[in-house]
Design a protein around this motif. Structure first.
Motif, PDB file in Angstrom:
ATOM      1  N   UNK A 195       0.822  -1.209   0.000  1.00 19.41           N
ATOM      2  CA  UNK A 195       0.000   0.000   0.000  1.00 19.41           C
ATOM      3  C   UNK A 195       0.857   1.260   0.000  1.00 19.41           C
ATOM      4  N   UNK A 196       2.016   1.232   0.655  1.00 24.27           N
ATOM      5  CA  UNK A 196       2.852   2.422   0.705  1.00 24.27           C
ATOM      6  C   UNK A 196       3.420   2.743  -0.679  1.00 24.27           C
ATOM      7  N   UNK A 197       3.668   1.720  -1.487  1.00 24.07           N
ATOM      8  CA  UNK A 197       4.133   1.954  -2.856  1.00 24.07           C
ATOM      9  C   UNK A 197       3.069   2.706  -3.639  1.00 24.07           C
ATOM     10  N   UNK A 198       1.827   2.235  -3.552  1.00 28.38           N
ATOM     11  CA  UNK A 198       0.722   2.888  -4.263  1.00 28.38           C
ATOM     12  C   UNK A 198       0.528   4.309  -3.768  1.00 28.38           C
ATOM     13  N   UNK A 199       0.632   4.499  -2.451  1.00 22.64           N
ATOM     14  CA  UNK A 199       0.446   5.839  -1.890  1.00 22.64           C
ATOM     15  C   UNK A 199       1.514   6.794  -2.417  1.00 22.64           C
ATOM     16  N   UNK A 200       2.764   6.371  -2.403  1.00 18.95           N
ATOM     17  CA  UNK A 200       3.853   7.235  -2.872  1.00 18.95           C
ATOM     18  C   UNK A 200       3.700   7.562  -4.356  1.00 18.95           C
ATOM     19  N   UNK A 201       3.298   6.589  -5.154  1.00 16.04           N
ATOM     20  CA  UNK A 201       3.128   6.846  -6.580  1.00 16.04           C
ATOM     21  C   UNK A 201       1.950   7.785  -6.848  1.00 16.04           C
ATOM     22  N   UNK A 202       0.984   7.771  -5.956  1.00 12.08           N
ATOM     23  CA  UNK A 202      -0.164   8.668  -6.109  1.00 12.08           C
ATOM     24  C   UNK A 202       0.158  10.087  -5.655  1.00 12.08           C
ATOM     25  N   UNK A 203       0.951  10.224  -4.589  1.00 12.26           N
ATOM     26  CA  UNK A 203       1.165  11.531  -3.973  1.00 12.26           C
ATOM     27  C   UNK A 203       2.405  12.264  -4.468  1.00 12.26           C
ATOM     28  N   UNK A 204       3.482  11.554  -4.761  1.00 13.73           N
ATOM     29  CA  UNK A 204       4.728  12.224  -5.139  1.00 13.73           C
ATOM     30  C   UNK A 204       4.620  13.072  -6.407  1.00 13.73           C
ATOM     31  N   UNK A 205       3.765  12.728  -7.380  1.00  9.91           N
ATOM     32  CA  UNK A 205       3.662  13.603  -8.554  1.00  9.91           C
ATOM     33  C   UNK A 205       3.301  15.052  -8.222  1.00  9.91           C
ATOM     34  N   UNK A 206       2.631  15.292  -7.098  1.00  9.36           N
ATOM     35  CA  UNK A 206       2.359  16.683  -6.711  1.00  9.36           C
ATOM     36  C   UNK A 206       3.651  17.475  -6.567  1.00  9.36           C
ATOM     37  N   UNK A 207       4.726  16.788  -6.175  1.00  7.60           N
ATOM     38  CA  UNK A 207       5.990  17.474  -5.926  1.00  7.60           C
ATOM     39  C   UNK A 207       6.829  17.665  -7.188  1.00  7.60           C
ATOM     40  N   UNK A 208       6.450  17.050  -8.298  1.00  3.26           N
ATOM     41  CA  UNK A 208       7.270  17.146  -9.502  1.00  3.26           C
ATOM     42  C   UNK A 208       7.409  18.581 -10.018  1.00  3.26           C
ATOM     43  N   UNK A 209       6.345  19.398 -10.069  1.00  7.61           N
ATOM     44  CA  UNK A 209       6.549  20.783 -10.503  1.00  7.61           C
ATOM     45  C   UNK A 209       7.481  21.561  -9.575  1.00  7.61           C
ATOM     46  N   UNK A 210       7.446  21.239  -8.288  1.00 12.47           N
ATOM     47  CA  UNK A 210       8.380  21.870  -7.357  1.00 12.47           C
ATOM     48  C   UNK A 210       9.807  21.442  -7.672  1.00 12.47           C
ATOM     49  N   UNK A 211       9.992  20.159  -7.924  1.00 10.82           N
ATOM     50  CA  UNK A 211      11.328  19.680  -8.268  1.00 10.82           C
ATOM     51  C   UNK A 211      11.809  20.327  -9.566  1.00 10.82           C
ATOM     52  N   UNK A 212      10.925  20.430 -10.557  1.00 12.91           N
ATOM     53  CA  UNK A 212      11.279  21.083 -11.818  1.00 12.91           C
ATOM     54  C   UNK A 212      11.763  22.514 -11.572  1.00 12.91           C
ATOM     55  N   UNK A 213      11.113  23.181 -10.645  1.00 14.06           N
ATOM     56  CA  UNK A 213      11.457  24.575 -10.359  1.00 14.06           C
ATOM     57  C   UNK A 213      12.839  24.678  -9.718  1.00 14.06           C
ATOM     58  N   UNK A 214      13.125  23.793  -8.775  1.00 11.35           N
ATOM     59  CA  UNK A 214      14.365  23.920  -8.010  1.00 11.35           C
ATOM     60  C   UNK A 214      15.560  23.259  -8.671  1.00 11.35           C
ATOM     61  N   UNK A 215      15.339  22.241  -9.497  1.00 10.04           N
ATOM     62  CA  UNK A 215      16.467  21.468 -10.004  1.00 10.04           C
ATOM     63  C   UNK A 215      17.356  22.297 -10.935  1.00 10.04           C
ATOM     64  N   UNK A 216      16.818  23.348 -11.534  1.00  8.71           N
ATOM     65  CA  UNK A 216      17.612  24.211 -12.411  1.00  8.71           C
ATOM     66  C   UNK A 216      18.216  25.405 -11.675  1.00  8.71           C
TER      67      UNK A 216
END
Length: 226
Positions: A195-216
């Motif tokens: 269940x934790x795998x499914x939860x992380x795959x569902x929730x972590x995409x919210x953070x992708x735009x933040x990562x895109x912003x900071x990674x550069x």
């Protein structure tokens, strides 16, 4: 494939907290390897593969921490960590200059999120300069953060803001010495199954735009030279 942590995982974490010495660890090393390190590595592999699929051009790598503390930084503590974590990140010579995704399991609970570990002052100065140039992008991201309940912004702050923020919504970034966007929880049942795998795959995409912003951010000009 990750199938869940176990009761032995939790028992080991509490055991190392109260018996943080070589003889106890060596007597329980197989439990550590089978019930703590192995499932953490399996979970890391699955989340790494998922994030790499979302951002294939970033050259992401995954790292699982070692349980052994750096002997130079014991500061009166025992030689072993009582928690384990993994990160997914871009490789960098200056590892504090890049943001990371992470998951950490501790005796009392677990956390996950995205942020920096001890970013250099110049990194945060570049962040403030980027917000100054375009406050609207960060304001939009902050409003999105406020509309959801999974992740929260946590900062370690300077005593005084480094400069005036363009708006009240952006004030936390002008005080921040470091930050993370984090979810914290207790030892929930999800940890002991897939269940934790499914939860992380569902929730972590919210953070992708933040990562895109900071990674550069590291490639931005040093505002102190302008």
């Amino acid at each position: 494939m990750f199938t869940g942590f176990t009761d032995e995982t939790v028992d080991f974490m509490w055991g190392i907290r109260f018996n943080n010495e070589r003889s106890w660890f060596e007597a329980h090393k197989e439990i550590y390897l089978e019930h703590f390190y192995r499932p953490m590595t399996e979970l890391a592999d699955e989340i790494y593969a998922f994030l790499r699929e979302q951002r294939p051009d970033y050259g992401l790598v995954r790292k699982v921490t070692r349980i052994y503390r750096d002997a130079r930084r014991l500061h009166g503590r025992g030689p072993y960590k009582e928690s384990l974590w993994f990160t997914v990140e871009q490789p960098s010579e200056q590892w504090t200059a890049r943001p990371v995704f992470w998951f950490e399991l501790m005796p009392e609970g677990w956390t996950c999120g995205m942020g920096y570990y001890m970013p250099r002052p110049v990194t945060m100065a570049k962040l403030r300069a980027r917000i100054d140039r375009d406050p609207g992008t960060m304001e939009k991201m902050m409003r999105a953060l406020s509309r959801q309940e999974t992740f929260v912004l946590e900062t370690e702050d300077y005593r005084r803001p480094k400069s005036a923020a363009p708006s009240a919504l952006l004030e936390p970034w002008y005080r921040a010495k470091s930050f993370s966007i984090v979810h914290s929880d207790k030892l929930t049942d999800a940890l002991f199954s897939r269940e934790i795998v499914d939860w992380l795959k569902e929730q972590l995409p919210f953070l992708l735009p933040w990562y895109d912003y900071f990674v550069t951010l590291d490639a931005d000009p040093d505002p102190r030279d302008l």
